[in-house]
Design a protein around this motif. Structure first.
Motif, PDB file in Angstrom:
ATOM      1  N   LEU A 265      76.209  11.884 -13.698  1.00 36.83           N
ATOM      2  CA  LEU A 265      77.357  11.085 -13.252  1.00 36.83           C
ATOM      3  C   LEU A 265      78.573  11.996 -13.175  1.00 36.83           C
ATOM      4  O   LEU A 265      78.768  12.851 -14.038  1.00 36.83           O
ATOM      5  CB  LEU A 265      77.640   9.953 -14.243  1.00 36.83           C
ATOM      6  CG  LEU A 265      76.509   8.969 -14.523  1.00 36.83           C
ATOM      7  CD1 LEU A 265      76.980   7.895 -15.503  1.00 36.83           C
ATOM      8  CD2 LEU A 265      76.022   8.316 -13.221  1.00 36.83           C
ATOM      9  N   ASP A 266      79.398  11.805 -12.150  1.00 30.14           N
ATOM     10  CA  ASP A 266      80.676  12.527 -12.098  1.00 30.14           C
ATOM     11  C   ASP A 266      81.715  11.795 -12.930  1.00 30.14           C
ATOM     12  O   ASP A 266      82.606  12.409 -13.488  1.00 30.14           O
ATOM     13  CB  ASP A 266      81.162  12.657 -10.648  1.00 30.14           C
ATOM     14  CG  ASP A 266      80.426  13.780  -9.931  1.00 30.14           C
ATOM     15  OD1 ASP A 266      80.134  14.800 -10.588  1.00 30.14           O
ATOM     16  OD2 ASP A 266      80.134  13.626  -8.724  1.00 30.14           O
ATOM     17  N   ASP A 267      81.586  10.469 -13.000  1.00 30.80           N
ATOM     18  CA  ASP A 267      82.568   9.712 -13.786  1.00 30.80           C
ATOM     19  C   ASP A 267      82.064   8.293 -14.001  1.00 30.80           C
ATOM     20  O   ASP A 267      81.188   7.809 -13.274  1.00 30.80           O
ATOM     21  CB  ASP A 267      83.921   9.670 -13.063  1.00 30.80           C
ATOM     22  CG  ASP A 267      85.090   9.553 -14.048  1.00 30.80           C
ATOM     23  OD1 ASP A 267      84.844   9.399 -15.274  1.00 30.80           O
ATOM     24  OD2 ASP A 267      86.232   9.608 -13.598  1.00 30.80           O
ATOM     25  N   MET A 268      82.611   7.684 -15.047  1.00 33.66           N
ATOM     26  CA  MET A 268      82.391   6.256 -15.301  1.00 33.66           C
ATOM     27  C   MET A 268      83.756   5.693 -15.655  1.00 33.66           C
ATOM     28  O   MET A 268      84.389   6.130 -16.619  1.00 33.66           O
ATOM     29  CB  MET A 268      81.411   6.053 -16.449  1.00 33.66           C
ATOM     30  CG  MET A 268      81.275   4.602 -16.875  1.00 33.66           C
ATOM     31  SD  MET A 268      79.880   4.398 -18.010  1.00 33.66           S
ATOM     32  CE  MET A 268      80.210   2.733 -18.615  1.00 33.66           C
ATOM     33  N   ILE A 269      84.213   4.765 -14.839  1.00 33.64           N
ATOM     34  CA  ILE A 269      85.564   4.234 -15.001  1.00 33.64           C
ATOM     35  C   ILE A 269      85.457   2.783 -15.449  1.00 33.64           C
ATOM     36  O   ILE A 269      84.835   1.959 -14.772  1.00 33.64           O
ATOM     37  CB  ILE A 269      86.339   4.331 -13.672  1.00 33.64           C
ATOM     38  CG1 ILE A 269      86.432   5.811 -13.246  1.00 33.64           C
ATOM     39  CG2 ILE A 269      87.733   3.722 -13.804  1.00 33.64           C
ATOM     40  CD1 ILE A 269      86.634   6.007 -11.767  1.00 33.64           C
ATOM     41  N   VAL A 270      86.024   2.499 -16.616  1.00 33.85           N
ATOM     42  CA  VAL A 270      85.997   1.128 -17.140  1.00 33.85           C
ATOM     43  C   VAL A 270      87.394   0.540 -17.047  1.00 33.85           C
ATOM     44  O   VAL A 270      88.340   1.074 -17.621  1.00 33.85           O
ATOM     45  CB  VAL A 270      85.518   1.116 -18.610  1.00 33.85           C
ATOM     46  CG1 VAL A 270      85.536  -0.309 -19.161  1.00 33.85           C
ATOM     47  CG2 VAL A 270      84.123   1.720 -18.723  1.00 33.85           C
TER      48      VAL A 270
END
Ligand SMILES: [Zn+2]
Ligand SMILES: [Zn+2]
Length: 338
Positions: A265-270
């Motif tokens: 994953l490049d990012d996980m935005i919550v």
């Protein structure tokens, strides 16, 4: 009021009551906030063996394998043996470090009870008890007493235990949902649940526990094959502000990581009402993302990248599993709804 208008109002009242009864008056909660500003991602493996127990290669060789394959941290977790990272300080640099660890190796009757202790301050002696649950708990407690973070290893190894035992444990935050050893039965079978099922049982019951992927590698020499215990099969990617053993392990226990067997994953935005996964493109592999909630129910299946889930109301938690067209996975940690 005429009789006709009264009847209309009555019908409206009954209809709306029936609607609420049928579809519920869903509370629209929000995802618990994650303080990840300024953090970077660090790839690591928390379960590997050396010649200090039943591995085939010395610690220096094993640590170098991981360093040369792009890992940022490694826990050498030998059976009831603590390898001192200071002895291999010459291998550490700004992008690679060893974290102290041990596979505290005990058992109950004929069932193996193996609990890794991460970043322990001293050797932990394996504990025994008169029950299986008691044995697990005593080893968890002994690891906590040594300032370490426990992770429960391979529950399906020799079909030792499942969610019924795990639900009774306290002060544990990490569970192996994938272990690269060939005989640990990650996927269950023959009436025994797979590790993801076990994890979903625990989450659905309200236990806040995070799923890790590990190698449990023993074989660094000779042929690399599916029936051997080779490295490079399962890992975690953890967020941290400072690249230190304390923060890496603390953030693992906060669920600020994903587990992987090959999808990055490049990012996980919550955000309060949505989760966004940015999947790293790899050659021409294609991806399917499943967002799952209580009971392991698939709430949304999408082939979009980024994969986005918007809260609908009524979810207890949401976690995601990304599968690529080669059969590799990334598992995000559950984000709980408050
Ligand atoms: Zn083990
Ligand atoms: Zn092991």
């Amino acid at each position: 009021m005429t009789r006709f208008r009264f009847q209309n109002r009555l019908i409206l009242f009954v209809a709306s009551a029936a609607f609420i009864a049928l579809f519920g008056c869903k509370e629209s909660g929000t995802f618990e906030a994650q303080d990840t500003a300024g953090m970077q991602w660090y790839k690591g493996n928390t379960h590997t063996h050396t010649t200090n127990s039943d591995g085939d290669s010395p610690p220096e060789y094993v640590a170098s394998w991981y360093k040369n394959h792009g890992y940022n941290f490694l826990v050498l977790s030998d059976h009831n043996f603590l390898t001192d990272p200071a002895a291999y300080a010459y291998l550490a640099d700004s992008s690679f470090m060893l974290i102290a660890g041990e596979e505290v190796t005990s058992g109950f009757e004929k069932k193996p009870v193996h609990v890794n202790g991460l970043n322990v301050s001293r050797l932990v002696q394996p504990q025994k008890d008169s029950t299986l649950v008691g044995t697990l708990q005593k080893n968890i407690d002994a690891i906590r007493d040594a300032d370490g973070a426990p992770h429960i290893n391979h529950p399906n190894f020799r079909w030792a235990f499942d969610h019924r035992a795990l639900l009774q444990l306290k002060n544990d935050k990490l569970l192996e949902i994938y272990n690269g050893h060939p005989t640990v039965h990650n996927w269950g079978g023959g009436g025994f649940p797979g590790m993801e099922d076990v994890w979903d049982h625990l989450l659905t019951a309200g236990k806040h526990i995070y799923g890790i992927a590990v190698d449990d590698a023993h074989h660094f020499q000779g042929e690399f094959a599916a029936n051997r215990s080779n490295p490079g099969r399962g890992w975690v990617v953890v967020r941290a502000r400072t690249f230190s053993p304390a923060e890496i392990i603390e953030n693992l226990e906060k669920g600020l990581f994903y587990a992987s067997t090959g999808v990055a994953l490049d990012d996980m935005i919550v955000e309060p009402s949505r989760v966004e996964l940015r999947i790293r493109q790899d050659q021409d592999f294609r991806f399917t993302t499943e967002f799952m909630g209580a009971g392991g129910d698939v709430l949304l299946r999408t082939t979009e990248n980024p994969a986005i889930y918007v809260l609908r109301g009524g979810e207890k938690y949401v976690r995601a599993k990304v599968t690529n067209s080669g059969g590799a996975f990334a598992w995000t940690q559950p984000v709980f709804v408050q």
